[in-house]
Design an enzyme around this catalytic site. Structure first.
Site, PDB file in Angstrom:
ATOM      1  N   CYS A  64     -87.276 -74.043  27.892  1.00  0.00           N
ATOM      2  CA  CYS A  64     -85.286 -74.774  27.068  1.00  0.00           C
ATOM      3  C   CYS A  64     -84.971 -76.241  27.717  1.00  0.00           C
ATOM      4  CB  CYS A  64     -84.986 -73.585  27.332  1.00  0.00           C
ATOM      5  SG  CYS A  64     -85.461 -72.317  26.389  1.00  0.00           S
ATOM      6  N   CYS A  65     -84.523 -77.013  27.889  1.00  0.00           N
ATOM      7  CA  CYS A  65     -83.225 -77.638  28.211  1.00  0.00           C
ATOM      8  C   CYS A  65     -82.887 -78.329  26.812  1.00  0.00           C
ATOM      9  CB  CYS A  65     -85.363 -78.639  28.990  1.00  0.00           C
ATOM     10  SG  CYS A  65     -85.726 -80.234  27.404  1.00  0.00           S
ATOM     11  N   TRP A  66     -81.984 -79.576  28.055  1.00  0.00           N
ATOM     12  CA  TRP A  66     -81.009 -80.018  27.139  1.00  0.00           C
ATOM     13  C   TRP A  66     -81.628 -80.016  25.367  1.00  0.00           C
ATOM     14  CZ3 TRP A  66     -75.848 -78.697  26.829  1.00  0.00           C
ATOM     15  CH2 TRP A  66     -75.499 -79.844  25.969  1.00  0.00           C
ATOM     16  N   LEU A 108     -81.168 -76.895  24.345  1.00  0.00           N
ATOM     17  CA  LEU A 108     -80.572 -75.626  24.430  1.00  0.00           C
ATOM     18  C   LEU A 108     -78.953 -76.452  24.085  1.00  0.00           C
ATOM     19  CD1 LEU A 108     -80.627 -74.929  28.491  1.00  0.00           C
ATOM     20  CD2 LEU A 108     -80.623 -73.460  26.588  1.00  0.00           C
TER      21      LEU A 108
END
Length: 145
Positions: A64-66, A108
């Site tokens: 997960c990342c932005w 995210l």
């Protein structure tokens, strides 16, 4: 099942992913911001999680990342990894069916708790297709691995 999970920050569904995996009976291996002992940048954390599946410590990975894009790119740098950025359940289902994806990448920013459950349901229910119409797609997995 051991599932490696990486996030670069504890926002959005980052911690909910770990909680939901435990609720489903899986053993999360945490990386990045989810671990008190590791770096929290998305590239490092996503690669560390991807190495877990490539080296046999985990059967699946969630990164997960932005936006989810950087995490998927970093994971795909690891040989044997097929990461798919999935913003909905149908994309997750297709990634498992046609691409035998072993890394789920999530945003995210845009993944809600309700959407997370739908995506995980589709991901874990999915398997590579054996349908004659799909075999041509599945056989290409060897070409990209």
């Amino acid at each position: 099942m051991n599932i490696s999970v990486a996030a670069d920050e504890r926002t959005g569904v980052a911690e909910a992913v770990v909680d939901e995996l435990r609720r489903r009976g899986h053993e999360p291996i945490v990386h990045g911001a989810l671990s008190d002992e590791e770096r929290d940048d998305w590239a490092w954390a996503s690669e560390a999680a991807a190495r877990d599946v490539a080296e046999g410590r985990a059967q699946q990975v969630i990164v997960c990342c932005w936006t989810g894009t950087g995490a998927s790119i970093a994971a795909n740098k690891v040989a044997g990894v097929r990461a798919a950025l999935c913003g909905d359940a149908e994309t997750a289902r297709g990634a498992r069916r046609w691409n035998d994806a072993n890394v789920l990448a999530l945003s995210l920013r845009s993944t809600s708790a309700a959407l997370l459950e739908e995506i995980l349901d589709a991901w874990f229910e999915g398997t590579p297709s054996s349908d004659a119409d799909d075999v041509a797609n599945v056989r290409h997995v060897d070409e990209i691995a």
